[in-house]
Structures are given as structure tokens and as C-alpha cells.
Design a protein around this motif. Structure first.
Motif, PDB file in Angstrom:
ATOM      1  N   LEU A 131       7.599   3.481  -4.070  1.00  0.00           N
ATOM      2  CA  LEU A 131       6.146   3.384  -3.944  1.00  0.00           C
ATOM      3  C   LEU A 131       5.728   3.581  -2.492  1.00  0.00           C
ATOM      4  CD1 LEU A 131       5.028   0.464  -6.270  1.00  0.00           C
ATOM      5  CD2 LEU A 131       4.981   2.909  -6.679  1.00  0.00           C
ATOM      6  N   ARG A 139      -0.033   3.233 -10.993  1.00  0.00           N
ATOM      7  CA  ARG A 139      -0.080   2.139 -10.034  1.00  0.00           C
ATOM      8  C   ARG A 139      -0.796   0.920 -10.619  1.00  0.00           C
ATOM      9  NH1 ARG A 139       1.217   3.481  -4.856  1.00  0.00           N
ATOM     10  NH2 ARG A 139       2.733   5.176  -4.954  1.00  0.00           N
ATOM     11  N   ARG A 158      -3.476   2.058  -2.020  1.00  0.00           N
ATOM     12  CA  ARG A 158      -2.276   2.669  -1.444  1.00  0.00           C
ATOM     13  C   ARG A 158      -2.261   4.184  -1.571  1.00  0.00           C
ATOM     14  NH1 ARG A 158      -1.421  -0.962   1.329  1.00  0.00           N
ATOM     15  NH2 ARG A 158      -0.035  -2.711   0.961  1.00  0.00           N
ATOM     16  N   GLY A 159      -1.935   4.862  -0.495  1.00  0.00           N
ATOM     17  CA  GLY A 159      -1.710   6.297  -0.536  1.00  0.00           C
ATOM     18  C   GLY A 159      -2.982   7.116  -0.564  1.00  0.00           C
ATOM     19  N   SER A 207       5.836   7.177  -1.599  1.00  0.00           N
ATOM     20  CA  SER A 207       4.733   7.892  -2.225  1.00  0.00           C
ATOM     21  C   SER A 207       3.426   7.598  -1.498  1.00  0.00           C
ATOM     22  CB  SER A 207       4.665   7.476  -3.693  1.00  0.00           C
ATOM     23  OG  SER A 207       3.415   7.753  -4.235  1.00  0.00           O
ATOM     24  N   ASN A 208       3.230   6.346  -1.117  1.00  0.00           N
ATOM     25  CA  ASN A 208       2.001   5.963  -0.425  1.00  0.00           C
ATOM     26  C   ASN A 208       1.858   6.656   0.919  1.00  0.00           C
ATOM     27  OD1 ASN A 208       1.412   4.183  -2.479  1.00  0.00           O
ATOM     28  ND2 ASN A 208       2.259   2.394  -1.427  1.00  0.00           N
ATOM     29  N   ALA A 229       0.514  11.012   2.297  1.00  0.00           N
ATOM     30  CA  ALA A 229      -0.708  11.548   2.897  1.00  0.00           C
ATOM     31  C   ALA A 229      -0.591  11.729   4.406  1.00  0.00           C
ATOM     32  CB  ALA A 229      -1.876  10.606   2.576  1.00  0.00           C
TER      33      ALA A 229
END
Lengths: 240, 240, 240, 240, 240, 240
Positions: E62, D21, D212-213, E65-66, E69
């Protein structure tokens, strides 16, 4: 010395305005610039000093209607030749040149209005003159430097009229002293009508920012617009 | 050392202004820049130091009238060759070129005014010179970088005159130190006359921002414009 | 390590300035940038390190006169080849091209000044160099991006000189950290001289904003300009 | 998860940076952006993750010299192929087109630098990449909208490199959150290094503005630059 | 009424969003605009209301993926035709005309994206639509008036889609209410996600600035981004 | 005198709005400008005074839907010829000239809208007129001076209609009195609906900034939007 007609203001400027000078009255919307102007003219008319009022923004019939509540006999003064009200609110935005956005147009407008004012002042033998608001005359100029040059020439021309002149000017914000404008430097006197929010209260004050040749009270005082016009309070501090 | 004539200022700058230097006096409308200038010239005249005053904005007859309250014998000094007052308020806004908005015009104006000043300083043998206000000379320049270049050349030229020079400059807001201007960097000394609103009180202070080659008081002090001119108070703190 | 010569500053930067680096000194009018610069050069001269001073704004004779009060034997150092003072205050504003407002002019000016400095540094074997102020070199550029590009190239060129260099720069307001400028990012060290109004008191502080490769005191300290130069106080907090 | 190498930061971001990232590190002059960058690379090198550092502003020899105090064995890592340092500080300001002020130049520069980076990342098998500072790549663009478009394309290109990337960016003022920039929206994470004046104390804080994430600590913490690099303190509140 | 899916928000707006209306979600970097958007879509999918998400800035892989969670079964919803995710992050910055900086390009882009969205909404039978962020569509327009005109047309077109639409928009600073943008006037509802620094604490609040046709809670409330998404707290005041 | 229909407002302006005058209602998003407008028209319809509403931004079907909660029988009034609602939200952004960005377009738009309004006012015999918002009519003008000129002409034209007119205008920020606009000077009355953040509370107040010819309450009061429309509270201070 010329009495201002505003209750409590002459005390602040040592007896009245200096004769044949240019006094700026600046304020925001609803501050009372036009009421101030007419108090000045009515005061003169009562003392048999001829007064000329030129509106450049608001139509005259509306102004007259708005002022009814104050009970001034404007028509009586007009009939007796003590007051003349000229409506140039239409002329100001009229295009004088094919492209009304260019400088030539601004120039012709100022020349026209000044010519008109000069003639009327002479015909009437005016001792007091109000131009309300002066900023309308430079509305066509986009650049601050050009506005400045025009205002300078305008004020120079007004000096030759041998009147005590009030010019009004619009504040751009509630924050006093945020920006100074050329009018405040060029005029011989400057009276600032301010509204300020203190928490959630509006506080209206009048400040004599300058008054050439006269010692003056340099502190702000509260004022109200009563049914007799603007009244300035001296007996109490602005905030307690 | 040159005594300033302002009551209480010489103490702040270690005895007076440095000789043959350029001192900036900056302030808002009604701050007293012109009164300051004349106190400086009258002080000189009393000591038989010739002084030259050049007005670039306000007409001379108005200035004279405004200063009457201070009781200075300006005409007496003029007659004795100790004071000369030049009115260039008209020249400044005169177009020197067909398009008065271009740079050539600004250039010719500065050349003209500087030539005039140089000649008068020499004829009079002036030791003190005031240009009021300096900013009028760069009014035609729209870009700050150009204004800056002109002011730099102007100050360079003034350095060759062998006078102690006061240049005045207009503040743009009540907020001190909001913006610095090139004059404050280029002048040898800078005296700032401020008005500030603290709640609803106006507080007037004088600050010596710099004074080359002299140790000076670097704190602001209150001042008033009395009927003898500007008086600075040292005995009390600005706020209590 | 290079001792700065400013009383109390070496302690703040772990012993002195890093060698062969570029240190920015920023401050408002009257903050003491030129005094700082000469303390740095005099310190070097005392240690037999040759120093070169280049003025780009104030004429050299005025600077010399202003510094008399500090009692430094500048002429003695000059005679012994330990100090050289170059006056480029005239060159900077000279038009190099017919239209002095264009970029070519700015370019030629920088090339000329850098060439001059390089030659003098080599002739003198200078270990210390001061350029006062750096901002004069980009005065012709109107756009911030262009100013930035020029300053970048300028600093790159100064890196090749193998001197410890002080460049001075003018603050634009009393408000510290209001805007950062490219000089603060590009220089290896940055010393900020601030004046701030706290109520109606002026408080002068020095802050080491950065000093590459050295641990340094990152808190502001008060300073004064005494008759020995700038003195920084460490024993007391800025405000109590 | 990628450990950041900054003492106390991994705890703030739930264990480390997200893999592959783009993390923005923003800060003012002297905030420690370059120290942060190298801590990140050294941490990788210790774990046998190859790292690439690209300087776009400060010359590499100066950076190396500045980092000596931290005692990192940069040369050792370089020799073992774990670290590569590329100096593009000269390329960035080189004119690629005859008129270096036009957009074509900016475009060619970005294409060149991106090509170079891509090739080096592949040769080295880099897992960590630092571009310091990213803003140098758009220095030629005068309009904010154009800068924005370029940064968007740049970040899109960096996403294809399969590295964890740190881009640094320069703050424009001490006031946090005064303006947001496109980098803060486009990067996957943003770490803000702030200096703020509270009265006359400088307070340095690190804030994870986004990551992010990952759940992350969203409060600022104090940090210092010790001789081991940036250390973040968690045990005490920022102000007491 | 459309349930928002954000924990604690429906209570603020009297039960949910108004149907077939456009809701603006504004926030700074890391405020949670994308999380908000997906909570809204997931809530719909659970209720068998089809949802379409269009990313205009961050690549879809992205974003996915973020969001891992949060444990949402995005792929499951996609397979069942309840959710469609479109990635237009590449199209947005593609030049449609030779000179990508001109207005024609901006126009073609909007036409293309709107056409695409319309088609997908119809194919999917979408009841919920998210465009994230709306501001990317006017990135090519340099003048605020032009941006405004485009946004107006865009919102007019979205009104014809018969979906409940969320558009996201980027805040320009931490200071709430510093500037209003046309989106806030044109959208039927506006939800503001703010981060503010109070001393050295970050306080995150959600404010329903308007919600047409519905009585709503007009006070800000604190929120957190938990591992289930955005949660708004009602039981305690923002500051104590 | 014309009763405003807003609960608690007539008491603030001495009984109602002045007849045949132009009243500005300014507010931010969600402040209730449209609700205010319809309360004014419904009040009229109840008294058998015909009212005309012109929307220039929001489509009429949305407005009607938004107002359902207030339980006003708009359709009943329409059928009885007491209310007419015109939707010009589409016309406003329609290009009248090939290049919709030029002044000619703006001019034609205003001419068209004014013609339409004049005709409808005459057909309906309207006594009350609302234009919501007035700022949409000058959206094509990029320069503030041009916007100002157009607004002046517009207001002049509205004066000839012999209606009491409400024009709405969008605030640009939460900060009251940050900037004044020409509408505030030109309208005969100005009512400001403000939202302000005090710490983390939103406080909504209404302020009568001016009301020509009428003595009015010049202090702000709190208001709420209830299910009967805007209600102003007089019995308690704004903050306690």
C-alpha cells in the motif's frame, strides 16, 4: 479580633481575623505562603501573643535563612518565649508502619503530629499557630475521599486548641477556581494568593474567598512581596 | 407557598418555594449557603413555622458565632420551640463498622441520620428543614454511581417528612454548568450561588436553575451578603 | 407522522415525529424534559391516541402536582383510557440480588421494567410511550462499555413495541456537544434542550440533532416554558 | 478510481476514491454517515459494481425506511444482484461466551462477522463494501489498547477482500481534532463530517483529512443533506 | 551534516540533520509523515547513501502504491542496493507469548524487531534508517510509565547503529503542545507537522521543536504536500 | 551568592543564585535545559568552583557533541579538575530487582545514584552540581503520590551535600501553570523556560517562579539560545 500582620489585609476583613478560628492560605510556588505565615506570627509576638510555627515540608534552617531579608528578630522572639519554631519536615515522611504506603501509616503520622502540636501549644500558651503546609499530612493517602476524611478529622482536632490557626495549602494550577478542595470548605476563612498570566504578564492577587462571621472585601487586590513582607494595594484596580 | 426569607428571591420564583418540596442550594466556599439556610428558617420562625437545622460539617457553636453579625434571635426562637439546631458534625465521620472505608459504614450512617431527623421533625412539628451539606452523607462512597444511588434513596426518604427541605451542596469549581450532579436532577428546585472571575473582578450571582411547578425567573441576578443576610438585586443587569 | 404537541417543533421536523420510532429528549436540570413528555402525551390523548408514561426517577404524585400549572386534564384522560401513568421510581433502586452493586441486579431490573412496559402497552393499546429518564435503568452499571451494551439491548426491545417512544436523558454539562452518548446514536431522533451561559445571560435553545428519514431544521431555536408548555420561537435569531 | 457518489466529493479527492482501499467516514449523530454510505453503494450499483452493506447497529428495516425519502431503488438493485444488505445488528451484542464481558467473546464476534463478510463479498463479487459502524465490533473491549489491537487486525483482514471499503465511526464530541483514533491512522482515507456550534449556529462541514496516494483538497467545505443525498458546496467560503 | 530531502527544511536546521542522530517526526493522520520519511531516503539514495525503511503499521504494498504519484524510482534504488524496504506490519501484532496482552510479549517483539533492524542495517551498510511509526512497538503496554521505559531502551539501542534515524510518531490531537511525550525528550531532533483549524480553515505548519547541536529556526512555517513531496514556504508569514 | 552564568539571569534574581540551595529548571523539549546547566557549570569552572554534572537520560557523548557549538573548553576544565561529567543514563533504567516494575527497584536506584553523587561531590570538592533530569529517578513509580514521596526524600538528601544544585524537570505541555509539581514546591528556586504558541508564533520566555530569600523579578522575559548560550532580553516587553 486578631490583626493579621499583612499590610492591607486587615482592612479587607473588617479589622482582622476572627479569634480561635482556622484560616486557610492557599497559593502556588513562590506565592508567599510562608512569608504570610511569619508576618502573622511576628505581628503576634510584637503584641506579646505567643506563636507556634510547624514546618512539615521545608527544613527550618532553610526557612530561617530565607526570611533573613525581612529583618524580623525571630531569635529574639524565640528567646523571650514569644515564638517557637518546630521542624517536623523529617517526621512527615518517616514510615511509621512496615509498609509506609498504607493507611495505618498516615493515621499514626497525624496522631503523632497532632499530639506534638497540642503539647507545644499548651506549653507555650500559644495564641497563634501555623501549620505549613497542611497537605503534607495527607500525602500518604491516594484516594481523594480518604484525603478528605483525614482533613476533616484534622481540622476538628485543631478546633480544640483555642488558637487562631493558619494552615497553608498548595494550589495545583494557575487557574483560580478550577477546583475547590475540602480545606476551602472546612476552614473558617480562606485567603487565596494567585499568580495569573495575562498575555505575558504575571499578575499577583490576593482574594479573601471567605471569612466566617465577618463582612469582608470580596474582590481581588494586587500584592507584592516587599522587604517588609506581603503588601496589598488598594488604591488601584487590578487591571486598567 | 413558602416564603424563602431571602430578599429578592420570592419574586424570582413566583412568590415562594413550593410546599413540602426539596430545594437544593449549591455554591462554592464563602457563597453563603449557611446564611441562606438560616434566612429560610428565621423567616419561618417569624411566621410561627417550626424549623429544624442539621449541620453535618461545621460545628454548631461556630455556626452560631458566625451568624451573630446578622442579629437574628436564634436562642429566642429555640426557647419558644420554633427552631431546633442539631449538631451531627461529629457523627458523620464516626466509623460505624470496623473498616470505616466500606459501604456498610456509609449505609449505617445514613440510616442513623435519617432516623434522627425523622424523630426530630415529628417532635418539633417542623415545617422547614435544612440539611447542611447533603454531600457529607455520601463522603464514604468512592464511586460516583454509588454516591448517586445513596443520594436517590436519601431524597426519597426526605420526601416522606412533609416538610419544605433545603439541602446544600458544594460546588466543585468556579465554572457554572461544568458538571451536573444527581442532586440537581432529583431536587424539586435548585438555586445556584455562583462566584465568577471576569478578568480580575469577582461577580456573585444567584440563578434559579429549576423550580418544579412554578414559573420562575430563569436569569442570573447579582447578590450580596449584607448584615441582614443575602440580598438579590433586580434593578440592574449583571454586567453593563 | 405523529404530531409532537410542542408548539413550533413539528415545523422543525417536517410535520411531526416519524411513527413507531424512538426519539431521545436530552436536557439539563430544569430544561423541561418532563413537560415535553407530557405535551407529547396530551397531544396524543386529544387525538384519541393512547399514551403510557413511565417515571423512573421522580415520584408520580410530585410530577402530577408539578404539572398542575399547565391545566392539562390528565385525570380525565386517564379515566377515558387515553393515558396511563406508571410509577416505577421505587422499583428502579430496589436490589433484585443480594449484592445490588453487581451486574445481575441491573439485568433483572431491566427485564422487570421491560416486561411491565410491554404488558401495559398491550393492555392500553398505546400508540405513544414515554420513559423518563432512560438513564435510570443503567444506573447500576459502573463501566461505560457496560452501560452502552445495556442501552443497546433496551432500545432493541423498545423497537418491538410498535409505539412512538420518547426516552429522556440527562445532560452532564452546559457545554453542548462536549460528549456524545450512545443514546444519541441509537435513537431514531434526538432533540436537545440546552441552557447556555453567554456572559451572564442564560439562553435556552432547542436543537433537532437528528430525525431519521425526515428532512429537518438543523439550527437551534430559542424556547420558553410558558403556562401552556414548551413554545419554540422561529421568528427571531438566537442572538442579535 | 472509484466515484464516491457524494455530490462534490470526487472533486475534493482528485476524481474519486482509490480502488481497493479503506475509507473512514467519521461523524456525530445525525451527520449523515449512513446516507453517505448508501450514496456510495447506489453510485456503484448504477455502474454495475456490486455493493455489500453490513449494519452492525441500526436494524435494516429502519434503515430502509429512513432512506425512502431519497428515492433510491434499493430493492431493484437487490433484485438485480447489484446490492446486498446484511443485518448483523443482532449478532453484534449476542454473547458468544458464557461471560460476554470477556475478551474471548469480542474475538469470536469479530471472527464470525469477518467470516460472514468474506463469504458474502465472494458470493456477490462485491466491489464496494460498507461496514456501519466499525466501532460496534470492539464494543466489548474496555481498554483503549485492546480496542486498538482489534481494529488493527480487523483492517488487516479487510485489506484482503479486494473491495473499496467504507467503514463508519462515531465522533465523541463536537470539537474537531480533539482526539484522534486509530481508525484515522490505519484507514487509507478519512472523511470527517463535522457539526460545530459557532455562537448559536450549527455549521456542517466535510473535511478530507487524508486520502492516500491522491492529492486532495485539504480544506473543509459546507454540506447539506438534500433529498438526493449529501451535497457539498464549493462556491462559497465556510464563514463569511 | 545530512541533507533532509524536504524542500525548505535544511535551511531551517542550518544545513541538514546532524549525523548519526535520531530525529522524531510527529504528525496527525494525513500530515505526511511517510512522505517525509521517503523524501529523506530518496535524497540519500541519490547521494549513494544506503537507506532502510521499516514499516510497522501500513502494509508495504500500500505504501508503495500511495507513493507512486511522487514519481520516485524506488525499485531502481532497491535494485542498486541503495534502498531496502522491510515490512514488519504483520509481526508487530503477532502474539509472541500465549497471552499477547502481557509484558513479555511486548519485550519479545521489541527484541525481535531490533535484531532484525540491526542485521539489515549491517548487511546494507545503511546510513539512513526510518522506523514508521515507533509507537507501534509499545502498543502492548497499557501504562504510560511502561511505554516510557520501553521507548527509552529502544532509543538507546538505535543509538548504537551508526545511522541517521527518523522515527515517526502519531499526534493525539489537533492542539499543538497539549501533551509532550517521551520521544520528544529523547530524540536528538523533533520536527512537528501540525494541522490546525483556525475558524474553518485548516492551516498546516512544520515546526522544528529541537535539533541538538545546531542553531535552528524555531518558528513554524506553512507547508504543502506537492507532487514532489513536502515543500515548506519561507517567504510569507503563517497568517496575515 | 552564586553567579548563574546565564546572560541576563543574575539581574533577575538580585545578583545570583542563593548558595547551597536547590534550583529547579523546568522546560519542554528544546527549551535549553542542558545548555542552561552547562552555562552554570562553565561559569563556576571559570571562577575555579568545581562542578559536577550527572546525566540521567541523554548519553554523555551526545551531550558533549551537542555542546560543541558553544565553544566551551569542557575537556580543559575536566583536566584541571574543575568539571566532572558522569554518565548514569544507563544505570537509571537497569533493573535492580527481578521485577523492575516494583517499588524496590526504584528505591535501590535512588540509593545507588545518591551514593554515587555524594562520593563524587566529596572527591571533587564540588560547589556546583547538576542532575539532568531529576524526573528520571522516579520513572519507575506509577502513582503520583509515590513519585512525590520519592522526590521529597531525594531533595532532602541533596540538601546535605553543601553544593548549589540545579535539577532539571520536563514540562508536560505548552500551557504554563496548567499543573504544578512537587519539585516546584520543594526546590528553593524555580526557573521556568516556556515556549508558547501565540497564533502561529513561538514565543520563548524565562520566568523566575520563585527564589527563596531573594527579591526577584517576577515577570517573564524573552530569551534566545545564541552561540554563547542562553541570553535573556530585558530591554523590550514580551509582546508589543
Amino acid at each position: 479580633m486578631i490583626s493579621s500582620g499583612i499590610f492591607g489585609l486587615d482592612e479587607m476583613v473588617g479589622g482582622g481575623f476572627p479569634e480561635n478560628r482556622i484560616i486557610l492560605v492557599r497559593g502556588g510556588p513562590g506565592a508567599g505562603k510562608t512569608v504570610f505565615s511569619f508576618q502573622f506570627l511576628v505581628e503576634g509576638a510584637k503584641k506579646r501573643e505567643q506563636g507556634l510555627y510547624v514546618t512539615l515540608e521545608e527544613p527550618m534552617n532553610l526557612i530561617k535563612s530565607n526570611l533573613k531579608a525581612f529583618g524580623w528578630d525571630l531569635e529574639g522572639f524565640e528567646k523571650r518565649g514569644l515564638l517557637k519554631l518546630i521542624d517536623e519536615s523529617g517526621q512527615v515522611y518517616k514510615p511509621f508502619t512496615p509498609n509506609r504506603y498504607d493507611r495505618g501509616n498516615a493515621k499514626l503520622l497525624i496522631t503523632y503530629i497532632l499530639g506534638k502540636i497540642k503539647q507545644e501549644v499548651e506549653n507555650l500558651g500559644a495564641k497563634r499557630l501555623v501549620i505549613d503546609p497542611i497537605t503534607s499530612l495527607v500525602i500518604h493517602q491516594r484516594f481523594p475521599t480518604d484525603k478528605r476524611l483525614e482533613i476533616i478529622e484534622l481540622i476538628k482536632a485543631l478546633r480544640n486548641l483555642r488558637c487562631t490557626v493558619i494552615i497553608t495549602s498548595e494550589a495545583t494550577s494557575y487557574i483560580p477556581g478550577k477546583d475547590f478542595f475540602v480545606e476551602e470548605y472546612l476552614a473558617d476563612g480562606a485567603v487565596i494568593l494567585s499568580k495569573r498570566l495575562r498575555d505575558f504578564n504575571v499578575i499577583k492577587t490576593v482574594l479573601v474567598e471567605k471569612m466566617r462571621g465577618l463582612k469582608h472585601d470580596d474582590q481581588p487586590h494586587r500584592y507584592e512581596i516587599s522587604d517588609k513582607g506581603i503588601v496589598i494595594y488598594h488604591t488601584e484596580p487590578v487591571i486598567t
